[in-house]
Design a protein around this motif. Structure first.
Motif, mmCIF file in Angstrom:
data_model
loop_
_atom_site.group_PDB
_atom_site.id
_atom_site.type_symbol
_atom_site.label_atom_id
_atom_site.label_comp_id
_atom_site.label_asym_id
_atom_site.label_seq_id
_atom_site.Cartn_x
_atom_site.Cartn_y
_atom_site.Cartn_z
ATOM 1 N N GLU A 264 0.817 -1.215 0.000
ATOM 2 C CA GLU A 264 0.000 0.000 0.000
ATOM 3 C C GLU A 264 0.848 1.261 0.000
ATOM 4 O O GLU A 264 0.561 2.222 -0.719
ATOM 5 C CB GLU A 264 -0.915 -0.006 1.226
ATOM 6 N N LYS A 265 1.919 1.263 0.788
ATOM 7 C CA LYS A 265 2.690 2.487 0.990
ATOM 8 C C LYS A 265 3.929 2.587 0.115
ATOM 9 O O LYS A 265 4.432 3.699 -0.104
ATOM 10 C CB LYS A 265 3.108 2.590 2.467
ATOM 11 N N CYS A 266 4.437 1.461 -0.358
ATOM 12 C CA CYS A 266 5.770 1.478 -0.963
ATOM 13 C C CYS A 266 5.832 0.983 -2.398
ATOM 14 O O CYS A 266 6.930 0.899 -2.963
ATOM 15 C CB CYS A 266 6.741 0.664 -0.104
ATOM 16 N N SER A 267 4.700 0.627 -3.006
ATOM 17 C CA SER A 267 4.752 0.307 -4.427
ATOM 18 C C SER A 267 5.132 1.583 -5.178
ATOM 19 O O SER A 267 4.473 2.607 -5.048
ATOM 20 C CB SER A 267 3.398 -0.208 -4.917
ATOM 21 N N GLY A 268 6.205 1.510 -5.954
ATOM 22 C CA GLY A 268 6.609 2.705 -6.677
ATOM 23 C C GLY A 268 8.061 2.704 -7.075
ATOM 24 O O GLY A 268 8.831 1.803 -6.713
ATOM 25 N N ALA A 269 8.448 3.724 -7.774
ATOM 26 C CA ALA A 269 9.737 3.762 -8.449
ATOM 27 C C ALA A 269 10.930 3.730 -7.511
ATOM 28 O O ALA A 269 11.986 3.187 -7.855
ATOM 29 C CB ALA A 269 9.810 5.012 -9.336
ATOM 30 N N ALA A 270 10.814 4.293 -6.317
ATOM 31 C CA ALA A 270 11.970 4.381 -5.419
ATOM 32 C C ALA A 270 12.259 3.078 -4.683
ATOM 33 O O ALA A 270 13.324 2.919 -4.094
ATOM 34 C CB ALA A 270 11.765 5.505 -4.404
ATOM 35 N N THR A 271 11.327 2.147 -4.710
ATOM 36 C CA THR A 271 11.463 0.912 -3.941
ATOM 37 C C THR A 271 12.321 -0.103 -4.696
ATOM 38 O O THR A 271 12.071 -0.389 -5.867
ATOM 39 C CB THR A 271 10.092 0.291 -3.662
ATOM 40 N N VAL A 272 13.313 -0.651 -3.995
ATOM 41 C CA VAL A 272 14.209 -1.652 -4.583
ATOM 42 C C VAL A 272 14.023 -2.970 -3.843
ATOM 43 O O VAL A 272 14.230 -3.046 -2.631
ATOM 44 C CB VAL A 272 15.684 -1.210 -4.510
ATOM 45 N N LEU A 273 13.633 -4.000 -4.580
ATOM 46 C CA LEU A 273 13.491 -5.347 -4.034
ATOM 47 C C LEU A 273 14.753 -6.128 -4.338
ATOM 48 O O LEU A 273 15.227 -6.131 -5.479
ATOM 49 C CB LEU A 273 12.284 -6.047 -4.654
ATOM 50 N N GLY A 274 15.315 -6.810 -3.342
ATOM 51 C CA GLY A 274 16.504 -7.624 -3.540
ATOM 52 C C GLY A 274 16.223 -9.091 -3.274
ATOM 53 O O GLY A 274 15.431 -9.435 -2.393
#
Length: 334
Positions: A264-274
Motif C-alpha cells: 500500500e505504501k511502498c509500491s513505486g519507483a523508489a522501492t528496490v526489491l533484492g
C-alpha cells in the motif's frame, strides 16, 4: 546465515533452488534490473540500519513450512513419537531464531546450543522410556537442521535409545535413507516434504498438496508419507520459509510492518526489491508479491538467496526490502 539448499521459490513450495533463471527486464545500474511491471507511485527508498525486521505475511503468500519430525514407520513407537513431540511443543519461530543465532552468530556448536535449549525448556522432563535400541537421526547439510537433530538426540536418549546424529546432505539423499530405514528420524519442513514426496509418487508436474493452512498441509503430508513408509509427529509452531525483511529504520520511517502495508505504501519507483536471480519469476518471491499483494517494486536487485549479500544490501541502504529466511539468526521479530 547458514548455507541452505532449500528455498521456497519454485512452484508448489519446492524449496530446492534449481537453475539460475535470467532476471526480467534489462540490467540496470549496480546489478539492479528493471521491474516486472510498471510501478506508478513514488515508492519507499532504502533506509540503512543495523537491525532487520521480517514483515508479516498477512495474506499468506508462503506455505506452512513448519518443522515436523519425520520417522521411519518401522521405528515409530509411541514413546519415540512422544519424545519428538516434546521438541515440537517447545519450538516457535522466535525460539528457532534464537537457536540459530547461538550457532550462526555466537558460534556455539549445534550440540551445545541444543543442550542449553533442552535444559532451559525442560525437554527431558517426564519422557517415557521406549523399547530402546540404536537410532540414527539424519540431518541436512545446514546448521539449523543439525541443531534440530541434536534436540531430537537429547529427547530420544532420555527415552532410552542409543542415538547418533549423522549429517547426510540434501533431501534427495536423506529421504530415501529414511524410507529404507537406514536412518530412523529426520527434522523436516511440512510443506516442502509434502510436495517432495507427492512429486516422487505422482511425478514432477503433480498438483501441489502443500497449503498456507497447516492442517491441510499436514493432512496431505501424512497421506503421502503413509505410501512411502514415513510417519510424522506433531508439527511445531516454528517455521523456516521465505520471508521479506526491511531494516527497523525503514519500518519506522514508512510505518510498515506487514506485506500489505508494504504494498500500500511502498509500491513505486523508489522501492528496490533484492533477492536471488530467479526471484522475479517465482511464485513465492517477486511474482507472488505482485499477484497476492499487488506490490510493485521500482527495481529488482539480483543478489543471493537470503544470504550475506541480501542482508548487507539491506543494512547499507542499497535495497528497500529483501528476501530472507524466516528463522535466520540475524533477524528480529516484526
Amino acid at each position: 546465515m547458514h548455507a541452505r539448499t532449500r528455498i521456497a521459490l519454485g512452484a508448489a513450495g519446492a524449496l530446492a533452488a534449481a537453475g539460475i533463471l535470467a532476471g526480467c527486464g534489462e540490467a540496470g545500474s549496480s546489478g539492479a534490473e528493471a521491474p516486472q511491471a510498471a510501478a506508478t507511485g513514488a515508492g519507499c527508498a532504502p533506509v540503512a540500519g543495523d537491525q532487520l525486521v521480517v514483515l508479516e505475511d498477512d495474506q499468506k503468500l508462503q506455505n506452512t513450512d513448519n518443522i515436523v519430525p519425520a520417522v521411519n514407520a518401522d521405528a515409530a513407537t509411541p514413546e519415540l513419537i512422544a519424545a519428538l513431540d516434546k521438541v515440537s511443543a517447545a519450538l516457535d519461530t522466535e525460539r528457532l531464531i534464537q537457536l540459530n543465532r547461538a550457532v550462526d552468530v555466537d558460534r556455539q556448536t549445534p550440540a551445545v546450543a541444543a543442550e542449553e535449549f533442552a535444559a532451559a525448556n525442560g525437554l527431558t522432563d517426564g519422557i517415557a522410556t521406549g523399547p530402546g535400541g540404536e537410532l540414527t537421526v539424519g540431518a541436512a547439510n545446514f546448521s539449523e537442521s543439525e541443531t534440530l537433530g541434536e534436540l531430537y538426540r537429547i529427547v530420544l536418549t532420555a527415552a532410552g535409545y542409543d542415538v547418533t546424529v549423522q549429517q547426510i546432505g540434501n533431501r534427495e539423499l536423506y529421504e530415501p535413507a529414511l524410507e529404507s530405514g537406514e536412518i530412523q528420524v529426520v527434522p523436516e519442513y511440512a510443506a516442502t516434504m509434502a510436495d517432495f514426496i507427492n512429486n516422487k509418487i505422482e511425478g514432477a508436474d503433480a498438483t501441489p498438496i502443500s497449503s498456507p493452512d497447516l492442517d491441510e498441509t499436514m493432512s496431505g503430508l501424512r497421506r503421502v508419507g503413509e505410501q512411502v513408509g514415513i510417519v510424522f509427529g506433531e508439527p511445531s509452531a516454528a517455521q523456516d520459509q521465505n520471508a521479506f525483511a526491511v531494516t527497523s529504520e525503514f519500518a519506522e520511517q514508512y510505518g510498515v510492518r506487514t506485506l500489505s502495508e508494504l504494498a500500500e505504501k511502498c509500491s513505486g519507483a523508489a522501492t528496490v526489491l533484492g533477492g536471488p536471480p530467479e526471484c522475479p519469476q517465482r511464485p513465492k518471491c517477486q511474482q507472488g508479491l505482485e499477484e497476492v499483494y499487488d506490490f510493485r517494486a521500482g527495481e529488482f536487485s539480483s543478489l543471493d538467496a537470503g544470504g550475506p549479500q541480501t542482508k548487507t544490501a539491506l543494512t547499507t541502504g542499497e535495497i528497500s526490502v529483501g528476501l530472507v529466511f524466516s528463522s535466520d539468526g540475524e533477524l528480529a521479530a516484526g
